[in-house]
Design a protein around this motif. Structure first.
Motif, PDB file in Angstrom:
ATOM      1  N   TYR A 138       0.812  -1.325   0.055  1.00 58.36           N
ATOM      2  CA  TYR A 138      -0.083   0.049  -0.061  1.00 58.36           C
ATOM      3  C   TYR A 138       0.608   1.329  -0.072  1.00 58.36           C
ATOM      4  O   TYR A 138       0.586   2.250  -0.732  1.00 58.36           O
ATOM      5  N   ALA A 139       2.052   1.319   0.693  1.00 57.05           N
ATOM      6  CA  ALA A 139       2.940   2.566   0.825  1.00 57.05           C
ATOM      7  C   ALA A 139       3.621   2.374  -0.579  1.00 57.05           C
ATOM      8  O   ALA A 139       3.713   3.836  -1.028  1.00 57.05           O
TER       9      ALA A 139
ATOM     10  N   LEU B  34       1.061   4.298  -2.760  1.00 52.04           N
ATOM     11  CA  LEU B  34       0.832   5.537  -2.631  1.00 52.04           C
ATOM     12  C   LEU B  34       1.809   6.631  -2.984  1.00 52.04           C
ATOM     13  O   LEU B  34       1.872   7.383  -3.598  1.00 52.04           O
ATOM     14  N   SER B  35       3.184   5.957  -2.746  1.00 47.64           N
ATOM     15  CA  SER B  35       4.175   6.713  -3.356  1.00 47.64           C
ATOM     16  C   SER B  35       4.452   6.753  -4.683  1.00 47.64           C
ATOM     17  O   SER B  35       4.758   7.784  -5.161  1.00 47.64           O
TER      18      SER B  35
ATOM     19  N   SER C 105       1.837   9.169  -5.643  1.00 48.56           N
ATOM     20  CA  SER C 105       2.200  10.703  -5.538  1.00 48.56           C
ATOM     21  C   SER C 105       3.239  11.323  -6.391  1.00 48.56           C
ATOM     22  O   SER C 105       3.111  12.594  -6.752  1.00 48.56           O
TER      23      SER C 105
ATOM     24  N   LEU D 113      -4.028  12.229  -1.953  1.00 49.74           N
ATOM     25  CA  LEU D 113      -3.495  10.886  -1.460  1.00 49.74           C
ATOM     26  C   LEU D 113      -4.532  10.645  -0.188  1.00 49.74           C
ATOM     27  O   LEU D 113      -5.084   9.527  -0.337  1.00 49.74           O
TER      28      LEU D 113
ATOM     29  N   THR E 267       5.430  14.480   2.323  1.00 51.44           N
ATOM     30  CA  THR E 267       4.484  13.509   1.826  1.00 51.44           C
ATOM     31  C   THR E 267       4.723  12.046   2.063  1.00 51.44           C
ATOM     32  O   THR E 267       3.832  11.343   2.320  1.00 51.44           O
ATOM     33  N   ASP E 268       6.200  11.778   2.139  1.00 49.40           N
ATOM     34  CA  ASP E 268       6.713  10.563   2.377  1.00 49.40           C
ATOM     35  C   ASP E 268       6.079  10.291   4.010  1.00 49.40           C
ATOM     36  O   ASP E 268       5.621   8.879   4.078  1.00 49.40           O
TER      37      ASP E 268
ATOM     38  N   LEU F 255       3.513  11.229   5.377  1.00 50.24           N
ATOM     39  CA  LEU F 255       1.842  11.214   5.110  1.00 50.24           C
ATOM     40  C   LEU F 255       1.446   9.549   4.709  1.00 50.24           C
ATOM     41  O   LEU F 255       0.830   8.839   5.128  1.00 50.24           O
ATOM     42  N   ILE F 256       2.285   9.186   3.778  1.00 48.98           N
ATOM     43  CA  ILE F 256       2.017   7.851   3.101  1.00 48.98           C
ATOM     44  C   ILE F 256       2.476   6.791   3.898  1.00 48.98           C
ATOM     45  O   ILE F 256       1.587   5.839   4.133  1.00 48.98           O
ATOM     46  N   ALA F 257       3.500   7.040   4.828  1.00 46.76           N
ATOM     47  CA  ALA F 257       3.802   6.069   6.064  1.00 46.76           C
ATOM     48  C   ALA F 257       2.772   5.845   6.892  1.00 46.76           C
ATOM     49  O   ALA F 257       2.385   4.695   7.310  1.00 46.76           O
TER      50      ALA F 257
ATOM     51  N   ILE G 257      -0.825   6.755   6.250  1.00 45.16           N
ATOM     52  CA  ILE G 257      -1.688   6.238   5.498  1.00 45.16           C
ATOM     53  C   ILE G 257      -1.759   4.690   5.544  1.00 45.16           C
ATOM     54  O   ILE G 257      -2.522   3.916   5.604  1.00 45.16           O
ATOM     55  N   SER G 258      -0.454   4.152   5.178  1.00 47.90           N
ATOM     56  CA  SER G 258      -0.367   2.860   4.870  1.00 47.90           C
ATOM     57  C   SER G 258      -0.478   2.120   6.193  1.00 47.90           C
ATOM     58  O   SER G 258      -0.868   0.705   5.947  1.00 47.90           O
TER      59      SER G 258
ATOM     60  N   ALA H 149      -3.963   0.460   5.851  1.00 47.15           N
ATOM     61  CA  ALA H 149      -4.517  -0.025   4.648  1.00 47.15           C
ATOM     62  C   ALA H 149      -5.677  -0.996   5.057  1.00 47.15           C
ATOM     63  O   ALA H 149      -5.901  -1.077   6.326  1.00 47.15           O
TER      64      ALA H 149
END
Lengths: 219, 213
Positions: free
Chosen positions: A63-64, A67-68, A71, A97, B3-4, B6-8, B10-11, B14
């Motif tokens: 999932y990460a 998203l990455s 982005s 996102l 943003t990275d 934020l991604i961490a 959000i994941s 999951a």
């Protein structure tokens, strides 16, 4: 409209851009007239779709990764639309996102993931432009407002760090544990004395609170 | 925040579903709550017709079949329009087919009766009240359904609102059939459909305003 949304990424991919970048072809017209679907669509879509499905099954790594990758596409798309130096660029990427994540149930796995994500990005872009128009038509103030050191526009800018700061202490703690130094949820859970599922619930609530705040700030 | 990061974050969150039912699972309960509200409103306001006579009358089932078929088509449209980049074509085709069948039934019926009875078949005795009552009965369902839709992702708000209005309007018309004793297919085609159409327009107007996410 639907057809356009679906085909635009395909067109841009055939010309060698990212999945979400249809700019050159569609920036002034409505996003694309009907186009022939190139085989390129499935080439970009299939791996992203696979990552999404693994993410939905609970694979946080996949999932990460999704998203990455997303982005990168989003940043490129918004940069083409707004200019790469645009002040709202990264906010828009983050907002999209978060939205992709929180509205993921609206993706139908039988449909391409790229066109779904593109439609959300397009919606967010239009929403942003609409807000700007509202901002621009505010009454003109005295000349000094132009020269004031710190004008309203910077403070109106979305600042997720500050928003994070406004979350309840416990949620914030969990968020920063998970965010910094790659704590796993299990580790963050041990540290905070919560169960792992409670940590996940907490992260989920915090993300929802974040997007609500994003909306309030901008709306 | 980067943003990275934020991604961490959000994941961690999951997991979810890409099930074709995930959207229906939100729209239908909302519309059902609306249907119960409409039923309560109907009973308090107009009362119900004699249902023992209704269930053995073909005209009751003709009307109910028509409005239920419209409701299902409306749900198909609303469901697709609640998802980014999904096409509502199938639902719209279903709507057109259902209306076309009803048009054929109404035409056949009109052709089979003496000309002097045609105005009566077209207007019944409640044509001037029927559509507005259906609209009134649709309003609670519209409110609930739009609320549910806000939690989804309608990228074309006015169109999605119209789909919601159509869906709940057809449900309201089904509920109204528990009161209305009109028997002609032409009456149903014109005035029931009219009420449902007004409900769709209301849905479009409201959707354009409230379906922001």
């Amino acid at each position: 409209m639907t057809v356009a949304n679906r085909t635009s990424p395909a067109r841009s991919m055939r010309t060698g851009h990212g999945a979400l970048a249809h700019t050159r072809l569609g920036s002034t017209t409505a996003p694309g007239r009907s186009a022939h679907l190139g085989s390129g669509l499935s080439e970009i879509d299939a791996p992203l779709k696979a990552l999404m499905l693994r993410g939905l099954a609970g694979d946080t790594g996949a999932y990460a990764e999704l998203l990455s990758r997303m982005s990168v596409h989003l940043r490129r798309y918004f940069a083409r639309k707004l200019g790469s130096g645009d002040a709202d660029l990264e906010d828009l990427v983050q907002d999209t996102l978060l939205t992709i994540h929180l509205r993921r149930d609206t993706w139908d796995a039988t449909l391409p993931l790229t066109s779904w994500a593109y439609a959300i990005a397009h919606y967010k872009l239009i929403d942003q432009l609409r807000r700007r128009r509202v901002r621009y038509t505010e009454p003109i103030e005295a000349a000094e407002s132009l020269f004031a050191g710190d004008d309203g526009d910077t403070s109106a800018r979305l600042d997720i760090d500050r928003l994070l700061g406004e979350l309840p202490e416990r949620q914030r703690q969990v968020l920063s544990d998970v965010k910094l130094g790659g704590f796993s949820t299990a580790e963050a859970a041990r540290k905070s004395g919560m169960s792992e599922s409670a940590v996940k619930v907490s992260v989920h609530r915090s993300l929802k609170a974040l997007i609500r705040r994003v909306r309030d700030e901008n709306g | 925040m980067k943003t990275d990061d934020l991604i961490a974050l959000i994941s961690v969150d999951a997991r979810g579903s890409a099930s074709p039912m995930s959207v229906v699972g939100r729209l239908v309960p909302a519309a059902l709550i609306g249907a119960f509200a409409a039923l309560a409103l109907l009973v308090a306001w107009l009362g119900m017709r004699d249902m023992t006579a209704a269930v053995v009358s073909p005209s009751y089932w003709m009307k109910t079949t028509y409005t239920v078929a419209l409701a299902i088509s409306g749900l198909l449209v609303a469901e697709r329009l609640s998802r980014p980049a999904a096409s509502a074509t199938r639902g719209i085709v279903a709507l057109i087919c259902v209306t076309a069948v009803m048009l054929a039934v109404a035409a056949t019926q009109l052709l089979s009766i003496p000309a002097v009875h045609v105005p009566r078949a077209l207007l019944g005795s409640t044509w001037d009240r029927c559509p507005w009552r259906i609209v009134a009965l649709a309003i609670p369902g519209l409110a609930f359904t739009l609320l549910a839709m806000r939690g989804l992702a309608p990228t074309r708000p006015a169109l999605a609102g119209a789909g919601a209005g159509l869906f709940v309007g057809a449900i309201a018309a089904t509920v109204y059939g528990l009161y209305c004793a009109e028997t002609s297919a032409a009456f149903t085609l014109i005035w029931y459909t009219g009420g449902i159409a007004v409900s769709a327009v209301l849905g479009a107007l409201a959707g354009a305003r409230v379906l922001r996410w």
